[in-house]
Design a protein around this motif. Structure first.
Motif, PDB file in Angstrom:
ATOM      1  N   UNK A  16       0.806  -1.236   0.000  1.00  6.64           N
ATOM      2  CA  UNK A  16       0.000   0.000   0.000  1.00  6.64           C
ATOM      3  C   UNK A  16       0.833   1.278   0.000  1.00  6.64           C
ATOM      4  N   UNK A  20       0.418   9.614  -2.316  1.00  5.94           N
ATOM      5  CA  UNK A  20       0.896  10.727  -1.493  1.00  5.94           C
ATOM      6  C   UNK A  20       2.363  10.513  -1.101  1.00  5.94           C
ATOM      7  N   UNK A  63      -0.281  -3.656  -3.933  1.00  6.06           N
ATOM      8  CA  UNK A  63      -1.151  -2.478  -4.014  1.00  6.06           C
ATOM      9  C   UNK A  63      -0.344  -1.190  -4.184  1.00  6.06           C
ATOM     10  N   UNK A  66      -1.595   3.039  -4.552  1.00  8.50           N
ATOM     11  CA  UNK A  66      -2.996   3.231  -4.187  1.00  8.50           C
ATOM     12  C   UNK A  66      -3.244   4.692  -3.821  1.00  8.50           C
ATOM     13  N   UNK A  67      -4.507   5.050  -3.768  1.00 14.72           N
ATOM     14  CA  UNK A  67      -4.852   6.420  -3.404  1.00 14.72           C
ATOM     15  C   UNK A  67      -5.326   7.216  -4.595  1.00 14.72           C
TER      16      UNK A  67
ATOM     17  N   UNK B 190      -7.753  -2.194   2.244  1.00 14.65           N
ATOM     18  CA  UNK B 190      -7.659  -1.130   1.239  1.00 14.65           C
ATOM     19  C   UNK B 190      -7.471  -1.657  -0.181  1.00 14.65           C
ATOM     20  N   UNK B 191      -7.261  -2.970  -0.323  1.00 15.95           N
ATOM     21  CA  UNK B 191      -7.184  -3.486  -1.691  1.00 15.95           C
ATOM     22  C   UNK B 191      -8.120  -4.676  -1.914  1.00 15.95           C
ATOM     23  N   UNK B 221     -13.052   3.640  -3.749  1.00 18.50           N
ATOM     24  CA  UNK B 221     -11.636   3.637  -4.132  1.00 18.50           C
ATOM     25  C   UNK B 221     -10.747   3.354  -2.931  1.00 18.50           C
ATOM     26  N   UNK B 222     -11.233   3.637  -1.731  1.00 13.27           N
ATOM     27  CA  UNK B 222     -10.451   3.364  -0.515  1.00 13.27           C
ATOM     28  C   UNK B 222     -10.373   1.860  -0.231  1.00 13.27           C
ATOM     29  N   UNK B 279      -4.230   4.145   7.478  1.00  9.45           N
ATOM     30  CA  UNK B 279      -4.946   3.504   6.381  1.00  9.45           C
ATOM     31  C   UNK B 279      -6.451   3.634   6.647  1.00  9.45           C
ATOM     32  N   UNK B 385      -9.168   9.789   3.345  1.00  7.64           N
ATOM     33  CA  UNK B 385      -7.859   9.111   3.388  1.00  7.64           C
ATOM     34  C   UNK B 385      -7.053   9.612   4.564  1.00  7.64           C
TER      35      UNK B 385
END
Lengths: 190, 453
Positions: A16, A20, A63, A66-67, B190-191, B221-222, B279, B385
């Motif tokens: 992840x 950012x 992942x 991501x974001x 988150x995935x 999307x999160x 997260x 986020x």
């Protein structure tokens, strides 16, 4: 993009890693690739830009990217000199943005256990392999789909579309390398 | 006969001229709506020029608003907004919402009735998933995609697998859509929905207002999702009726549609949720969360800054004051929400409580401006986020929660349970409803306003 790419690895084994961290939003006030490159990976590895060499690889866990949808993440990495990202897998928008830019992002589960930062890596697109030259080991990455291959071969989404619609594609001017000073670009004597 | 399909598969099939599509296929999809803001659009304008296209495919299918850094926060962002403005004029795009009429695009588009069931919509922004609450396919894209979309009116998509979420029961007092989606993401990770569509069903969803549904789809999307989607129903129709006269097509998932996974959730057992740093999937019931002191409480973003959100926050802040040392910032999602909050007296409540109130902007959600965090600062936020560095310094800490929980925490000076600040269950039905975002001259007398009409 040749079919065999060679360079050194920068490994970020955590899952992840988000956009950012790849390019913080405080730099989204510009889309100048060279400017973005100065801040690539800044919030996860402030030393990254001083270590990275043209042709290096970023190696990451699950992942990756991501974001947010910011394509700035791809531009920052590429303009910093990264030629390819290898990750266990990707967040979808980052993956999409990579392909759209003709920037290779390959998937290889478990890769972070096989490569250490500084290892020399060779990615062979035709054979579908990632060779760790330093350790003498080899992994297979997940095969690229025909669509992805076609778009990468075209150089990204814009040239791909240009071809489909019978348009002419003009590549963007090349991005100056980070370590090239303006004075070096000036002809001698001026 | 076409195979059984989900809503998403049906919409994609209808937009690529096919009877059916299946997950994994790459399809070229015709686009009904393209939303543009000042961060990702200027690069796309340059890219269009690279393929020699100077005009967008159809200016009537494009909506433009600056939102990330408005009003301009520095010279560079001024240049981005200026370029956006120049381009809108050059292209003859009419659905352009300039400063004062602007809003965070994912909140503005529904409010103006631009998104309709059955549509395909894209925007160079990850939270485009929000618009799926109308039974539309809506997904975030990058700038190259945006250039291709603006030039050709179509875009490639891999048909996503669908995850189905059956949410039964009723959300308890003090528990909101935000708590539900934080709970869901705490289960998927988150995935967990990477490349997938998250499709929502069940009595807890059908009982929700459009605004709450938008909060749920916003955070798809999160979980890594390509989109979030809900079937359009009476609530959707009522919301759209006063905002648009455009016809639309409602798609529903077939009984035999294939789902990659099905989640069964009972809304009635939920409690207020807080997602711990760093997260969105770190959600915990408030009872399990250490009530640490906060430096900032932020009520804003495309997730939770619509009028219903501000009303919930104001109910808690009324006749109370923000704890000493806490910075409380309220950022309405759109100019329409801002004006409505002003009319309803919510700003009096916030100001008397010691909050500052900003114009609509993405602002500090992405560490842009209007409340960026310094090193070590702790913020509880209604945003989407809490990644490292998201709202400012990489060593700042962001906790995600509902507007009620953020408001309660602002008052307490530490993370707090909003139910401790509510005396009795709040009136939910029959309360006065208001139409936000419609020009003053078009407004009917106050009594006729219906929220979500």
């Amino acid at each position: 993009m040749g079919s065999v790419m060679r360079g050194r690895a920068h490994v970020y084994s955590r899952a992840h890693i988000n956009t950012d961290e790849i390019i913080p939003a405080r730099y989204l006030n510009t889309h100048d690739h060279a400017e973005l490159a100065k801040h690539a990976m800044e919030d996860i590895d402030p030393e990254f830009v001083s270590r990275v060499q043209p042709g290096d690889f970023v190696v990451a866990g699950e992942d990756f990217g991501c974001g947010s949808s910011r394509e700035h993440a791809v531009w920052a990495l590429r303009s910093a000199g990264i030629q390819c990202v290898i990750a266990a897998n990707y967040a979808r928008i980052f993956f999409r943005n990579s392909l759209n830019n003709g920037f290779l992002a390959v998937e290889c589960p478990g890769i972070v256990d096989k490569i250490t930062s500084g290892d020399e890596i060779e990615v062979d697109l035709e054979k579908g392999t990632i060779r760790n030259v330093t350790r003498g080991t080899e992994e297979a990455f997940l095969p690229l789909t025909p669509f992805v291959k076609e778009m990468l071969a075209a150089g990204g989404l814009l040239p791909y579309i240009a071809r489909r619609h019978g348009l002419e594609y003009t590549p963007a001017p090349p991005v100056p390398r980070l370590d090239v000073k303006l004075s070096q670009l000036m002809p001698a004597g001026r | 006969m076409a195979r059984s399909m989900t809503i998403t598969e049906k919409i994609l099939a209808a937009h690529c001229g096919r009877d059916s599509v299946q997950p994994g296929e790459i399809v070229n999809v015709k686009l009904d709506l393209i939303v543009c803001h000042e961060v990702t659009t200027p690069p796309a304008i340059k890219m269009m020029a690279q393929i020699g296209v100077s005009k967008v495919f159809d200016p009537t299918k494009i909506v433009v608003t600056p939102d990330h850094f408005v009003p301009n926060k520095d010279i560079q962002t001024a240049e981005l907004t200026k370029e956006l403005h120049r381009w809108v004029k050059e292209q003859g795009i009419e659905r352009y919402h300039q400063l004062g009429d602007h809003g965070i695009c994912h909140a503005l588009v529904p409010e103006q009735g631009y998104i309709l069931p059955g549509m395909t919509a894209v925007c160079g922004d990850s939270h485009t998933t929000t618009l799926g609450a109308f039974g539309a396919f809506a997904s975030g894209i990058g700038s190259t995609d945006l250039a291709a979309a603006l030039a050709t009116g179509e875009l490639w998509f891999r048909v996503p697998e669908t995850l189905r979420f059956n949410v039964k029961g009723k959300l308890p007092h003090g528990v909101y859509a935000k708590d539900l989606i934080l709970y869901i993401i705490s289960k998927t990770g988150v995935d967990g929905a990477r490349y997938c569509t998250m499709e929502y069903h069940g009595s807890a969803i059908t009982a929700m207002s459009m605004e709450s549904r938008l909060t749920i789809c916003n955070m798809a999307v999160e979980a890594g999702g390509k989109s979030g989607i809900m079937e359009a129903d009476k609530v959707t129709a009522k919301y759209l009726k006063k905002r648009t006269t455009q016809p639309y097509t409602v798609f529903q998932s077939d009984a035999g549609a294939h789902y990659k996974d099905v989640y069964e959730i009972d809304a009635s057992v939920l409690e207020p949720m807080v997602a711990l740093p760093s997260l969105p999937s770190n959600g915990r019931f408030i009872g399990e969360v250490t009530k640490i002191a906060i430096d900032q409480a932020y009520i804003g973003s495309c997730t939770n800054a619509r009028i219903e959100d501000l009303r919930e926050a104001a109910r808690i802040m009324k006749n109370r004051h923000v704890a000493p040392g806490v910075k409380a910032i309220v950022v309405p999602a759109t100019s329409g929400v801002w004006r409505q909050a002003l009319r309803e007296g919510l700003f009096d409540i916030f100001a008397d409580a010691g909050c500052v109130i900003s114009t609509a902007t993405c602002g500090a959600c992405l560490g842009g401006h209007m409340g960026v965090l310094g090193k070590g600062e702790v913020c509880i936020s209604t945003t989407n986020r809490n990644f490292v560095g998201r709202m400012g310094h990489p060593e700042a800490q962001v906790y995600l929660a509902s507007p009620a929980t953020v408001a309660a925490s602002a008052i307490a000076g530490r993370i707090a349970d909003p139910r401790d600040y509510m005396e009795k269950p709040l009136p939910r039905r029959g309360e006065k409803e208001v139409l936000v975002g419609v020009a003053e001259g078009d407004r009917r007398p106050q009594e006729d306003y219906l929220w979500g009409v």
